[in-house]
Design a protein around this motif. Structure first.
Motif, PDB file in Angstrom:
ATOM      1  N   LYS A 209       0.834  -1.204   0.000  1.00 56.85           N
ATOM      2  CA  LYS A 209       0.000   0.000   0.000  1.00 56.85           C
ATOM      3  C   LYS A 209       0.865   1.248   0.000  1.00 56.85           C
ATOM      4  N   SER A 210       2.049   1.153   0.626  1.00 58.16           N
ATOM      5  CA  SER A 210       3.034   2.231   0.653  1.00 58.16           C
ATOM      6  C   SER A 210       4.368   1.550   0.959  1.00 58.16           C
ATOM      7  N   PRO A 211       5.489   2.283   0.955  1.00 62.45           N
ATOM      8  CA  PRO A 211       6.768   1.626   1.260  1.00 62.45           C
ATOM      9  C   PRO A 211       6.817   0.990   2.656  1.00 62.45           C
ATOM     10  N   THR A 212       5.914   1.384   3.556  1.00 59.83           N
ATOM     11  CA  THR A 212       5.947   0.821   4.910  1.00 59.83           C
ATOM     12  C   THR A 212       4.630   0.153   5.319  1.00 59.83           C
ATOM     13  N   GLU A 213       3.687   0.022   4.382  1.00 59.65           N
ATOM     14  CA  GLU A 213       2.393  -0.585   4.720  1.00 59.65           C
ATOM     15  C   GLU A 213       1.983  -1.598   3.662  1.00 59.65           C
ATOM     16  N   LEU A 214       1.497  -2.753   4.148  1.00 61.67           N
ATOM     17  CA  LEU A 214       1.008  -3.793   3.260  1.00 61.67           C
ATOM     18  C   LEU A 214      -0.344  -4.277   3.762  1.00 61.67           C
ATOM     19  N   SER A 215      -1.142  -4.848   2.870  1.00 59.14           N
ATOM     20  CA  SER A 215      -2.367  -5.509   3.303  1.00 59.14           C
ATOM     21  C   SER A 215      -2.209  -6.979   2.960  1.00 59.14           C
ATOM     22  N   ALA A 216      -2.737  -7.845   3.828  1.00 58.37           N
ATOM     23  CA  ALA A 216      -2.515  -9.271   3.677  1.00 58.37           C
ATOM     24  C   ALA A 216      -3.796 -10.056   3.905  1.00 58.37           C
ATOM     25  N   SER A 217      -3.828 -11.239   3.287  1.00 58.67           N
ATOM     26  CA  SER A 217      -4.892 -12.209   3.515  1.00 58.67           C
ATOM     27  C   SER A 217      -4.203 -13.558   3.687  1.00 58.67           C
ATOM     28  N   VAL A 218      -4.482 -14.221   4.821  1.00 57.37           N
ATOM     29  CA  VAL A 218      -3.812 -15.475   5.169  1.00 57.37           C
ATOM     30  C   VAL A 218      -4.851 -16.486   5.625  1.00 57.37           C
ATOM     31  N   LYS A 219      -4.699 -17.730   5.178  1.00 54.56           N
ATOM     32  CA  LYS A 219      -5.584 -18.809   5.623  1.00 54.56           C
ATOM     33  C   LYS A 219      -4.723 -19.839   6.358  1.00 54.56           C
ATOM     34  N   ILE A 220      -5.071 -20.100   7.622  1.00 50.11           N
ATOM     35  CA  ILE A 220      -4.299 -21.049   8.421  1.00 50.11           C
ATOM     36  C   ILE A 220      -5.224 -22.003   9.167  1.00 50.11           C
ATOM     37  N   LYS A 221      -4.640 -23.102   9.610  1.00 52.70           N
ATOM     38  CA  LYS A 221      -5.369 -24.074  10.426  1.00 52.70           C
ATOM     39  C   LYS A 221      -4.563 -24.293  11.697  1.00 52.70           C
ATOM     40  N   ILE A 222      -5.207 -24.083  12.828  1.00 46.62           N
ATOM     41  CA  ILE A 222      -4.578 -24.324  14.125  1.00 46.62           C
ATOM     42  C   ILE A 222      -5.472 -25.308  14.861  1.00 46.62           C
ATOM     43  N   GLY A 223      -4.953 -26.512  15.068  1.00 50.57           N
ATOM     44  CA  GLY A 223      -5.779 -27.544  15.679  1.00 50.57           C
ATOM     45  C   GLY A 223      -7.000 -27.777  14.806  1.00 50.57           C
ATOM     46  N   PRO A 224      -8.196 -27.787  15.408  1.00 54.27           N
ATOM     47  CA  PRO A 224      -9.416 -28.040  14.639  1.00 54.27           C
ATOM     48  C   PRO A 224      -9.985 -26.796  13.950  1.00 54.27           C
ATOM     49  N   VAL A 225      -9.370 -25.650  14.148  1.00 52.05           N
ATOM     50  CA  VAL A 225      -9.931 -24.389  13.632  1.00 52.05           C
ATOM     51  C   VAL A 225      -9.170 -23.914  12.391  1.00 52.05           C
ATOM     52  N   SER A 226      -9.917 -23.765  11.295  1.00 54.47           N
ATOM     53  CA  SER A 226      -9.374 -23.130  10.085  1.00 54.47           C
ATOM     54  C   SER A 226      -9.914 -21.715  10.054  1.00 54.47           C
ATOM     55  N   ALA A 227      -9.058 -20.787   9.704  1.00 52.86           N
ATOM     56  CA  ALA A 227      -9.492 -19.398   9.687  1.00 52.86           C
ATOM     57  C   ALA A 227      -8.789 -18.634   8.580  1.00 52.86           C
ATOM     58  N   SER A 228      -9.514 -17.693   8.021  1.00 45.35           N
ATOM     59  CA  SER A 228      -8.939 -16.764   7.057  1.00 45.35           C
ATOM     60  C   SER A 228      -8.856 -15.410   7.748  1.00 45.35           C
ATOM     61  N   PHE A 229      -7.673 -14.832   7.722  1.00 45.75           N
ATOM     62  CA  PHE A 229      -7.439 -13.533   8.340  1.00 45.75           C
ATOM     63  C   PHE A 229      -7.136 -12.523   7.267  1.00 45.75           C
ATOM     64  N   SER A 230      -7.651 -11.319   7.454  1.00 44.34           N
ATOM     65  CA  SER A 230      -7.247 -10.220   6.588  1.00 44.34           C
ATOM     66  C   SER A 230      -6.871  -9.060   7.499  1.00 44.34           C
ATOM     67  N   GLY A 231      -5.846  -8.355   7.097  1.00 44.03           N
ATOM     68  CA  GLY A 231      -5.403  -7.256   7.938  1.00 44.03           C
ATOM     69  C   GLY A 231      -4.271  -6.479   7.310  1.00 44.03           C
ATOM     70  N   ASP A 232      -3.655  -5.670   8.132  1.00 42.54           N
ATOM     71  CA  ASP A 232      -2.596  -4.776   7.677  1.00 42.54           C
ATOM     72  C   ASP A 232      -1.281  -5.094   8.361  1.00 42.54           C
ATOM     73  N   VAL A 233      -0.191  -4.852   7.640  1.00 43.44           N
ATOM     74  CA  VAL A 233       1.162  -5.049   8.130  1.00 43.44           C
ATOM     75  C   VAL A 233       1.884  -3.713   8.005  1.00 43.44           C
ATOM     76  N   VAL A 234       2.613  -3.341   9.057  1.00 44.71           N
ATOM     77  CA  VAL A 234       3.328  -2.063   9.061  1.00 44.71           C
ATOM     78  C   VAL A 234       4.804  -2.315   9.391  1.00 44.71           C
ATOM     79  N   LEU A 235       5.678  -1.656   8.641  1.00 46.84           N
ATOM     80  CA  LEU A 235       7.117  -1.693   8.906  1.00 46.84           C
ATOM     81  C   LEU A 235       7.495  -0.401   9.620  1.00 46.84           C
ATOM     82  N   SER A 236       8.226  -0.514  10.729  1.00 50.92           N
ATOM     83  CA  SER A 236       8.629   0.679  11.480  1.00 50.92           C
ATOM     84  C   SER A 236      10.043   0.489  12.025  1.00 50.92           C
ATOM     85  N   ASN A 237      10.543   1.486  12.710  1.00 49.41           N
ATOM     86  CA  ASN A 237      11.907   1.457  13.261  1.00 49.41           C
ATOM     87  C   ASN A 237      12.914   1.003  12.207  1.00 49.41           C
ATOM     88  N   ILE A 238      12.751   1.499  11.006  1.00 56.50           N
ATOM     89  CA  ILE A 238      13.580   1.046   9.885  1.00 56.50           C
ATOM     90  C   ILE A 238      14.984   1.631   9.977  1.00 56.50           C
TER      91      ILE A 238
END
Length: 152
Positions: free
Chosen positions: A39-68
């Protein structure tokens, strides 16, 4: 929950740094990553699908880079929502140290979860999170080492 570790990567620090900031390489290495967009040099948007134990989940959110501090270190943090499964948020301090032609990538990460995932118990979630982190860094190491070998 806290995790730490390090990887020796067969590539110069500038190559590792560039890879840590390359959304395509990160997308390939993040377990379950469906999409990762800059989204910018320090911001990304992500979508991840994971399974932990019996729960599968799709997550969407933002990632920020700082203290560069290029090309030595940064902090990567993110927060994702997984609907009924809950939420996950966390971050990692990543430090790159030159060692000859190799680079030592060290990380200290913290994660927090809530909702249905939190009900699974901290041992299951903790071991799954550690496994996912180890998988990411192993895949990242393989991708960067292969890229460095191909370019030398």
């Amino acid at each position: 929950m806290e995790m730490q570790g390090e990887e020796r990567i067969a590539a110069r620090r500038d190559i590792v740094w560039a890879a840590l900031n390359d959304p395509e390489i990160l997308r390939q290495c993040i377990p379950g990553c469906q999409s990762l967009e800059l989204k910018s040099p320090t911001e990304l948007s992500a979508s991840v699908k994971i399974k932990i134990g019996p729960v599968s989940a799709s997550f969407s959110g933002d990632v920020v880079l700082s203290n560069i501090n290029a090309p030595e270190s940064y902090t990567i943090s993110g927060e994702g929502k997984g609907g009924i499964a809950g939420f996950a948020k966390g971050g990692a301090d990543v430090i790159l140290t030159e060692d000859g032609d190799d680079t030592i990538l060290a990380y200290e990460a913290k994660a927090e979860i809530g909702g249905k995932l939190a009900q699974l118990g901290s041992r299951l979630v903790g071991s799954s999170a550690k496994k996912l982190a180890q998988q990411f860094f192993a895949d990242f190491n393989a991708a960067v080492s292969a890229q460095a070998a191909a370019n030398s």
